[in-house]
Design a protein around this motif. Structure first.
Motif, short mmCIF file in Angstrom:
data_model
loop_
_atom_site.label_atom_id
_atom_site.label_comp_id
_atom_site.label_asym_id
_atom_site.label_seq_id
_atom_site.Cartn_x
_atom_site.Cartn_y
_atom_site.Cartn_z
N UNK A 45 0.83 -1.21 0.00
CA UNK A 45 0.00 0.00 0.00
C UNK A 45 0.86 1.26 0.00
N UNK A 46 1.95 1.23 0.78
CA UNK A 46 2.84 2.39 0.82
C UNK A 46 3.53 2.57 -0.52
N UNK A 47 3.96 1.47 -1.13
CA UNK A 47 4.61 1.56 -2.45
C UNK A 47 3.64 2.14 -3.48
N UNK A 48 2.39 1.72 -3.42
CA UNK A 48 1.39 2.26 -4.34
C UNK A 48 1.20 3.75 -4.14
N UNK A 49 1.20 4.17 -2.89
CA UNK A 49 1.07 5.59 -2.57
C UNK A 49 2.27 6.37 -3.09
N UNK B 185 2.46 7.33 -6.72
CA UNK B 185 1.47 8.28 -7.23
C UNK B 185 0.05 7.80 -7.10
N UNK B 186 -0.19 6.94 -6.13
CA UNK B 186 -1.55 6.45 -5.90
C UNK B 186 -2.47 7.56 -5.43
N UNK B 187 -3.74 7.26 -5.37
CA UNK B 187 -4.75 8.22 -4.95
C UNK B 187 -4.53 8.57 -3.48
N UNK B 188 -4.47 9.86 -3.20
CA UNK B 188 -4.25 10.32 -1.82
C UNK B 188 -5.55 10.94 -1.31
N UNK B 189 -6.52 10.07 -1.06
CA UNK B 189 -7.78 10.51 -0.48
C UNK B 189 -8.27 9.45 0.50
N UNK B 190 -9.44 9.64 1.05
CA UNK B 190 -9.95 8.76 2.09
C UNK B 190 -10.12 7.32 1.62
N UNK B 191 -10.16 7.07 0.30
CA UNK B 191 -10.30 5.70 -0.19
C UNK B 191 -8.99 4.92 -0.14
N UNK B 192 -7.86 5.62 0.00
CA UNK B 192 -6.56 4.96 0.06
C UNK B 192 -6.39 4.32 1.44
N UNK C 135 -3.75 3.57 3.17
CA UNK C 135 -2.73 4.24 3.99
C UNK C 135 -3.32 5.51 4.58
N UNK C 136 -4.00 6.30 3.76
CA UNK C 136 -4.63 7.53 4.23
C UNK C 136 -5.67 7.22 5.29
N UNK C 137 -6.47 6.20 5.05
CA UNK C 137 -7.51 5.83 6.03
C UNK C 137 -6.90 5.43 7.37
N UNK C 138 -5.88 4.58 7.32
CA UNK C 138 -5.26 4.12 8.57
C UNK C 138 -4.62 5.28 9.33
N UNK C 139 -3.91 6.16 8.63
CA UNK C 139 -3.28 7.30 9.29
C UNK C 139 -4.32 8.28 9.83
#
Length: 183
Positions: free
Chosen positions: A54-58, A61-68, A70-74
């Motif tokens: 998940x971090x590698x995907x981020x 250039x992965x999506x940086x919103x609530x659906x990600x 990593x973003x959700x967990x943080x």
């Protein structure tokens, strides 16, 4: 890395924290510090738990919103910390976390992927998250012999690791071990 994250938190903290009437002014600086610390410690914990895909995907250039994920967990972690440490209501804590995490991560990743941004790069991010265990040095030294040069630039580096993490179902480490042991 914490300094870079802290600067981004200060940059984006005006509306979400300082100008937020639900965050008492005497807690503004502490809430910003907690935001930066939560982001860095949360990412480190994800790496330690093996959640590197998940971090590698981020980072790629992965999506940086609530659906990600990593973003959700943080966001969930920061929201809980803000409520617990500063007595913020769950709505206020969730609002601050939901606003700050995507902005800070998005900016951090954008700067890391921009060659014109000195002081920000993906390999520094990965190393600060626990990627400096010696594995990357071994991979860089011997990886080309085992076909690990993902982008075919003649060297095995963090860009190859990121590509391998996000592109292979078994992950980077299993890819290395599979190549080493002929599987």
């Amino acid at each position: 890395m914490l300094d870079q994250i802290s600067e981004l938190v200060k940059q984006f903290g005006g509306d979400a924290i300082v100008n937020n009437q639900s965050v008492p002014n005497e807690h503004n600086e502490a809430v910003m510090n907690e935001t930066g610390n939560s982001i860095l410690s949360g990412l480190k914990n994800m790496v330690a738990e093996g959640n590197v895909n998940d971090i590698a995907g981020l980072l790629k250039g992965g999506t940086v919103d609530a659906s990600n994920p990593v973003v959700k967990q943080l966001t969930d972690q920061l929201s809980g910390n803000l409520g617990q440490k500063f007595g913020l209501s769950s709505d206020t804590a969730s609002g601050v976390a939901g606003s700050m995490i995507p902005k800070v991560l998005g900016s951090l990743i954008g700067k890391a992927n921009d060659p014109n941004q000195p002081g920000f790069n993906v390999s520094d991010i990965v190393n600060s998250l626990g990627g400096n265990s010696g594995l990357m040095e071994a991979v860089s030294k011997y990886g080309g012999q085992f076909g690990l040069d993902q982008n075919k630039d003649g060297k095995v580096d963090m860009n190859d690791a990121t590509a391998a993490l996000s592109g292979k179902s078994g992950g980077f480490l299993s890819g290395i071990l599979g190549k080493l042991f002929g599987k």
